[in-house]
Scaffold this motif. Structure first.
Motif, PDB file in Angstrom:
ATOM      1  N   SER A   8       0.857  -1.295  -0.102  1.00 17.84           N
ATOM      2  CA  SER A   8       0.225  -0.287   0.218  1.00 17.84           C
ATOM      3  C   SER A   8       0.351   1.374  -0.272  1.00 17.84           C
ATOM      4  CB  SER A   8      -0.945   0.264   0.863  1.00 17.84           C
ATOM      5  OG  SER A   8      -0.444   0.369   2.276  1.00 17.84           O
ATOM      6  N   ASP A   9       0.576   2.321  -1.012  1.00 16.40           N
ATOM      7  CA  ASP A   9       0.938   3.730  -0.388  1.00 16.40           C
ATOM      8  C   ASP A   9       1.665   4.226   1.258  1.00 16.40           C
ATOM      9  OD1 ASP A   9       0.748   3.866  -3.570  1.00 16.40           O
ATOM     10  OD2 ASP A   9      -0.836   5.155  -3.159  1.00 16.40           O
ATOM     11  N   GLU A  10       0.537   3.450   1.653  1.00 11.76           N
ATOM     12  CA  GLU A  10       1.140   4.286   3.109  1.00 11.76           C
ATOM     13  C   GLU A  10       2.487   3.694   3.625  1.00 11.76           C
ATOM     14  OE1 GLU A  10      -1.318   3.679   8.405  1.00 11.76           O
ATOM     15  OE2 GLU A  10      -2.122   2.627   6.136  1.00 11.76           O
ATOM     16  N   LEU A  11       2.300   2.312   3.719  1.00 11.28           N
ATOM     17  CA  LEU A  11       3.264   1.801   4.129  1.00 11.28           C
ATOM     18  C   LEU A  11       4.669   1.568   2.955  1.00 11.28           C
ATOM     19  CD1 LEU A  11       2.112  -3.057   4.406  1.00 11.28           C
ATOM     20  CD2 LEU A  11       3.272  -0.468   6.419  1.00 11.28           C
ATOM     21  N   LEU A  12       4.901   1.860   1.858  1.00 11.73           N
ATOM     22  CA  LEU A  12       4.995   1.734   0.954  1.00 11.73           C
ATOM     23  C   LEU A  12       6.483   3.431   1.524  1.00 11.73           C
ATOM     24  CD1 LEU A  12       7.683   1.078  -1.080  1.00 11.73           C
ATOM     25  CD2 LEU A  12       6.011   2.228  -2.941  1.00 11.73           C
ATOM     26  N   LEU A  13       5.112   4.728   1.696  1.00 12.55           N
ATOM     27  CA  LEU A  13       6.091   5.561   2.309  1.00 12.55           C
ATOM     28  C   LEU A  13       6.385   5.758   3.812  1.00 12.55           C
ATOM     29  CD1 LEU A  13       5.879   8.542   1.804  1.00 12.55           C
ATOM     30  CD2 LEU A  13       3.843   9.301   2.427  1.00 12.55           C
ATOM     31  N   GLY A  14       5.551   4.925   4.860  1.00 11.10           N
ATOM     32  CA  GLY A  14       7.050   4.784   5.718  1.00 11.10           C
ATOM     33  C   GLY A  14       7.763   4.031   5.611  1.00 11.10           C
ATOM     34  N   TYR A  15       8.002   3.621   5.191  1.00 11.06           N
ATOM     35  CA  TYR A  15       9.546   2.763   4.559  1.00 11.06           C
ATOM     36  C   TYR A  15      10.256   3.560   4.123  1.00 11.06           C
ATOM     37  CZ  TYR A  15      12.970  -0.808   2.352  1.00 11.06           C
ATOM     38  OH  TYR A  15      14.199  -1.159   2.482  1.00 11.06           O
ATOM     39  N   GLY A  23      10.500  -5.152  11.841  1.00 10.37           N
ATOM     40  CA  GLY A  23       8.930  -6.168  11.148  1.00 10.37           C
ATOM     41  C   GLY A  23       8.582  -6.066   9.867  1.00 10.37           C
ATOM     42  N   TRP A  24       7.440  -4.952   9.917  1.00  7.01           N
ATOM     43  CA  TRP A  24       7.036  -3.689   8.757  1.00  7.01           C
ATOM     44  C   TRP A  24       7.959  -4.172   7.684  1.00  7.01           C
ATOM     45  CZ3 TRP A  24       2.399  -5.683  10.348  1.00  7.01           C
ATOM     46  CH2 TRP A  24       2.076  -5.208  11.385  1.00  7.01           C
ATOM     47  N   SER A  25       9.020  -3.623   7.992  1.00  6.27           N
ATOM     48  CA  SER A  25      10.336  -2.900   7.055  1.00  6.27           C
ATOM     49  C   SER A  25      10.887  -4.267   6.845  1.00  6.27           C
ATOM     50  CB  SER A  25      11.611  -2.525   8.084  1.00  6.27           C
ATOM     51  OG  SER A  25      10.729  -0.630   7.809  1.00  6.27           O
ATOM     52  N   ILE A  26      10.772  -5.550   7.377  1.00  5.48           N
ATOM     53  CA  ILE A  26      11.661  -6.869   6.515  1.00  5.48           C
ATOM     54  C   ILE A  26      10.440  -7.378   5.453  1.00  5.48           C
ATOM     55  CG2 ILE A  26      11.544  -9.014   7.375  1.00  5.48           C
ATOM     56  CD1 ILE A  26      12.352  -8.594  10.019  1.00  5.48           C
ATOM     57  N   ALA A  27       8.977  -7.309   5.856  1.00  9.77           N
ATOM     58  CA  ALA A  27       8.519  -7.523   5.082  1.00  9.77           C
ATOM     59  C   ALA A  27       8.525  -6.765   3.868  1.00  9.77           C
ATOM     60  CB  ALA A  27       7.053  -7.699   5.680  1.00  9.77           C
ATOM     61  N   VAL A  28       8.199  -5.300   3.732  1.00  9.81           N
ATOM     62  CA  VAL A  28       7.940  -4.640   2.314  1.00  9.81           C
ATOM     63  C   VAL A  28       9.624  -4.922   1.633  1.00  9.81           C
ATOM     64  CG1 VAL A  28       8.356  -2.503   2.367  1.00  9.81           C
ATOM     65  CG2 VAL A  28       6.505  -2.941   3.737  1.00  9.81           C
ATOM     66  N   LEU A  42       9.277   3.183  -5.414  1.00  9.54           N
ATOM     67  CA  LEU A  42      10.144   4.011  -3.710  1.00  9.54           C
ATOM     68  C   LEU A  42      10.839   4.482  -4.242  1.00  9.54           C
ATOM     69  CD1 LEU A  42      10.514   3.572  -1.196  1.00  9.54           C
ATOM     70  CD2 LEU A  42      11.731   1.821  -1.769  1.00  9.54           C
ATOM     71  N   ASP A  43      11.378   4.654  -4.985  1.00  6.06           N
ATOM     72  CA  ASP A  43      12.215   5.494  -5.991  1.00  6.06           C
ATOM     73  C   ASP A  43      11.650   6.948  -6.560  1.00  6.06           C
ATOM     74  OD1 ASP A  43      14.459   3.718  -6.341  1.00  6.06           O
ATOM     75  OD2 ASP A  43      13.802   2.790  -8.372  1.00  6.06           O
ATOM     76  N   TRP A  66      11.436  23.439  10.755  1.00  3.84           N
ATOM     77  CA  TRP A  66      12.711  23.175  10.295  1.00  3.84           C
ATOM     78  C   TRP A  66      13.003  20.999  10.742  1.00  3.84           C
ATOM     79  CZ3 TRP A  66      15.142  20.760   5.983  1.00  3.84           C
ATOM     80  CH2 TRP A  66      16.686  20.614   6.881  1.00  3.84           C
ATOM     81  N   ALA A  67      12.117  21.385  12.063  1.00  3.33           N
ATOM     82  CA  ALA A  67      12.600  19.494  12.410  1.00  3.33           C
ATOM     83  C   ALA A  67      10.539  19.437  12.306  1.00  3.33           C
ATOM     84  CB  ALA A  67      12.283  20.425  13.892  1.00  3.33           C
ATOM     85  N   ALA A  68      10.101  20.208  12.068  1.00  2.00           N
ATOM     86  CA  ALA A  68       8.367  19.221  11.573  1.00  2.00           C
ATOM     87  C   ALA A  68       8.899  19.223  10.025  1.00  2.00           C
ATOM     88  CB  ALA A  68       7.436  20.614  11.407  1.00  2.00           C
ATOM     89  N   MET A  69       9.556  19.461   9.370  1.00  4.66           N
ATOM     90  CA  MET A  69       9.716  19.233   8.043  1.00  4.66           C
ATOM     91  C   MET A  69      10.347  17.887   8.033  1.00  4.66           C
ATOM     92  SD  MET A  69       9.392  19.477   4.773  1.00  4.66           S
ATOM     93  CE  MET A  69       8.549  21.138   4.491  1.00  4.66           C
ATOM     94  N   LYS A  70      11.680  17.909   8.821  1.00 10.75           N
ATOM     95  CA  LYS A  70      12.037  16.903   8.612  1.00 10.75           C
ATOM     96  C   LYS A  70      11.377  15.797   9.208  1.00 10.75           C
ATOM     97  CE  LYS A  70      16.171  18.037  11.112  1.00 10.75           C
ATOM     98  NZ  LYS A  70      17.144  17.754  12.112  1.00 10.75           N
ATOM     99  N   ALA A  71      10.871  15.632   9.958  1.00 13.36           N
ATOM    100  CA  ALA A  71       9.819  14.696  10.941  1.00 13.36           C
ATOM    101  C   ALA A  71       9.083  13.739   9.079  1.00 13.36           C
ATOM    102  CB  ALA A  71       9.001  14.903  12.054  1.00 13.36           C
ATOM    103  N   ARG A  72       8.168  14.998   8.529  1.00 12.79           N
ATOM    104  CA  ARG A  72       7.139  14.294   7.442  1.00 12.79           C
ATOM    105  C   ARG A  72       8.069  13.843   6.887  1.00 12.79           C
ATOM    106  NH1 ARG A  72       5.463  19.741   8.467  1.00 12.79           N
ATOM    107  NH2 ARG A  72       6.115  20.403   6.410  1.00 12.79           N
ATOM    108  N   LEU A  73       9.334  14.154   6.586  1.00 17.65           N
ATOM    109  CA  LEU A  73      10.486  13.789   5.306  1.00 17.65           C
ATOM    110  C   LEU A  73      10.573  12.327   5.690  1.00 17.65           C
ATOM    111  CD1 LEU A  73      10.850  16.740   3.179  1.00 17.65           C
ATOM    112  CD2 LEU A  73       9.297  15.016   3.094  1.00 17.65           C
TER     113      LEU A  73
END
Length: 224
Positions: A8-15, A23-28, A42-43, A66-73
């Motif tokens: 899903s887009d949500e998981l891929l964006l989180g990765y 655990g989720w990262s291993i699966a993705v 992903l690219d 700046w801190a908020a932007m870093k966290a979002r990205l």
């Protein structure tokens, strides 16, 4: 190999942002090793995120923004995923009889021939995969050909990635590389197809909710 069920887009964006638990990262990451389409997605996400970060750097109002932007990205380095799970996935090769791609193979210590399975009952086997996070439970499952898993729903999210064989879940068929994402809204009973045993990676963040009273009795022993 034609993969029909993707991340899903949500998981891929989180990765991409490094915010997923290990655990989720291993699966993705394992799915990415098998799926050219999701590697391209992903690219694109990482490229778009990099451009947004560069734009933000030229016009930052204060340290808070700046801190908020870093966290979002996802630039915060305090990710819970290990370096192995977050290593960029390399395409799985078709050479030899390799079934389990990296990074999962490093977690297991080898390919199928090297594994030591533990019985779950009724011909099913599993291998628990230790991780550094306390959010997820990760295991490899081997379901006998033509056999169902016990009917269940979920207390949270469940990711199931097929590595060998296939299973049917309702009208949907999941084959090598396919990823099924389930949540609390789904009650199901996947069935391994009759041609061969189904081997899959399963990641959960809460115990399964079995319909069978007997399964509920043995669940603490099985740890699922």
């Amino acid at each position: 190999m034609s993969i029909q069920h993707h991340i899903s887009d949500e998981l891929l964006l989180g990765y991409a942002s490094g915010t997923l638990a290990e655990g989720w990262s291993i699966a993705v990451a394992t799915h990415l090793a098998l799926c050219p389409s999701c590697r391209r997605r992903l690219d694109f996400m990482e490229h778009a995120g990099g451009e947004m970060l560069e734009m933000a750097c030229t016009d930052v109002a204060d340290d808070t923004s700046w801190a908020a932007m870093k966290a979002r990205l996802g630039q915060d380095k305090a990710s819970t995923a290990t370096a192995a799970a977050r290593t960029p996935a390399k395409p799985a090769t078709a050479a030899g009889d390799v079934v389990i791609p990296e990074p999962l193979r490093s977690y297991l210590g080898g390919d199928l021939a090297d594994l030591k399975w533990k019985a779950l009952g009724r011909g099913a086997y599993h291998i628990r995969i230790p991780t550094g996070d306390r959010e997820t439970s990760v295991r490899l499952l081997r379901i006998p050909a033509g056999k169902p898993v016990p009917e269940h729903s979920h207390g949270g999210r469940e990711l199931t990635l097929v590595l060998k064989g296939s299973f049917q879940d309702g009208d949907a068929l999941f084959k090598r590389g396919d990823l099924e994402e389930a949540d609390e809204s789904l009650q199901h009973q996947p069935v391994a197809t009759p041609d061969e045993d189904c081997i899959c990676l399963a990641v959960t963040d809460a115990p399964l909710k079995f319909r069978s009273y007997l399964m509920r009795l043995v669940q603490p022993v099985l740890g699922i």
